[in-house]
Design a protein around this motif. Sequence first.
Motif, PDB file in Angstrom:
ATOM      1  N   ILE A 133     -55.374  -6.636 -73.298  1.00  0.00           N
ATOM      2  CA  ILE A 133     -54.580  -5.465 -73.683  1.00  0.00           C
ATOM      3  C   ILE A 133     -54.565  -4.429 -72.558  1.00  0.00           C
ATOM      4  O   ILE A 133     -53.508  -3.883 -72.225  1.00  0.00           O
ATOM      5  N   ILE A 134     -55.710  -4.169 -71.957  1.00  0.00           N
ATOM      6  CA  ILE A 134     -55.760  -3.190 -70.862  1.00  0.00           C
ATOM      7  C   ILE A 134     -54.862  -3.630 -69.709  1.00  0.00           C
ATOM      8  O   ILE A 134     -54.136  -2.826 -69.123  1.00  0.00           O
ATOM      9  N   LEU A 135     -54.876  -4.923 -69.389  1.00  0.00           N
ATOM     10  CA  LEU A 135     -54.023  -5.429 -68.312  1.00  0.00           C
ATOM     11  C   LEU A 135     -52.539  -5.403 -68.685  1.00  0.00           C
ATOM     12  O   LEU A 135     -51.681  -5.334 -67.809  1.00  0.00           O
ATOM     13  N   ALA A 136     -52.220  -5.452 -69.972  1.00  0.00           N
ATOM     14  CA  ALA A 136     -50.825  -5.431 -70.418  1.00  0.00           C
ATOM     15  C   ALA A 136     -50.229  -4.024 -70.384  1.00  0.00           C
ATOM     16  O   ALA A 136     -49.003  -3.877 -70.398  1.00  0.00           O
ATOM     17  N   LEU A 137     -51.067  -3.000 -70.337  1.00  0.00           N
ATOM     18  CA  LEU A 137     -50.583  -1.622 -70.332  1.00  0.00           C
ATOM     19  C   LEU A 137     -50.130  -1.217 -68.931  1.00  0.00           C
ATOM     20  O   LEU A 137     -50.685  -1.687 -67.936  1.00  0.00           O
ATOM     21  N   PRO A 138     -49.141  -0.336 -68.834  1.00  0.00           N
ATOM     22  CA  PRO A 138     -48.689   0.104 -67.511  1.00  0.00           C
ATOM     23  C   PRO A 138     -49.772   0.915 -66.791  1.00  0.00           C
ATOM     24  O   PRO A 138     -50.539   1.631 -67.435  1.00  0.00           O
ATOM     25  N   MET A 139     -49.817   0.768 -65.470  1.00  0.00           N
ATOM     26  CA  MET A 139     -50.819   1.494 -64.687  1.00  0.00           C
ATOM     27  C   MET A 139     -50.529   2.991 -64.658  1.00  0.00           C
ATOM     28  O   MET A 139     -51.444   3.800 -64.600  1.00  0.00           O
ATOM     29  N   ARG A 140     -49.252   3.352 -64.642  1.00  0.00           N
ATOM     30  CA  ARG A 140     -48.845   4.756 -64.620  1.00  0.00           C
ATOM     31  C   ARG A 140     -47.894   5.000 -65.801  1.00  0.00           C
ATOM     32  O   ARG A 140     -46.684   5.082 -65.624  1.00  0.00           O
TER      33      ARG A 140
END
Length: 177
Positions: A133-140
Amino acid sequence: MDLRLPDLANDTVLNVAQLLKQPVGATRTFQIHLQRLTLDEGQWARDVEANIRLTRIEAGILVDGEVAGVANVQCVRCLNEFDQPFRSVFDGEFRPSVDVRTGVPIDNPEDDDVFIIDHNHELDLAPLLRQVIILALPMRPVCGEDCAGFQREFPAAEDEVDDRFAVLRTLLDEGTE
């Protein structure tokens, strides 16, 4: 042989002792429904839905599937929190810490990409889901295209120049001529 397991509601721990006794290639499928999953300090996901398949492999169990839900994130422009939907496919390898037939501890290589099945033969999907889930979220993350960003409480006057920078202003003005 594919076996459908009961769905998990608000739980990520599954006993896989019977699957570990099965031959390589045996599978189990099920769904997970989580109201809330903590991702990091102050960050969480809600309404998490995951379709999971467990496959017996030589070294342990391969978990693959798809996860979707909504995470709370902070806008990089205005710093307000908002809901960010996510969807991702994933896979991960789980290895047993104890031989299911003899109870003898198994030495596993210290590999960050491999998750461990505990001594009770329970596989916890929370760490894998958290990473996915953390990797699926946008960085910015940005709350919307119309986000104006941080609004100053006291707008700065463009014509005001600090006396210490007055010399630089004259050089800048000379350079434009």
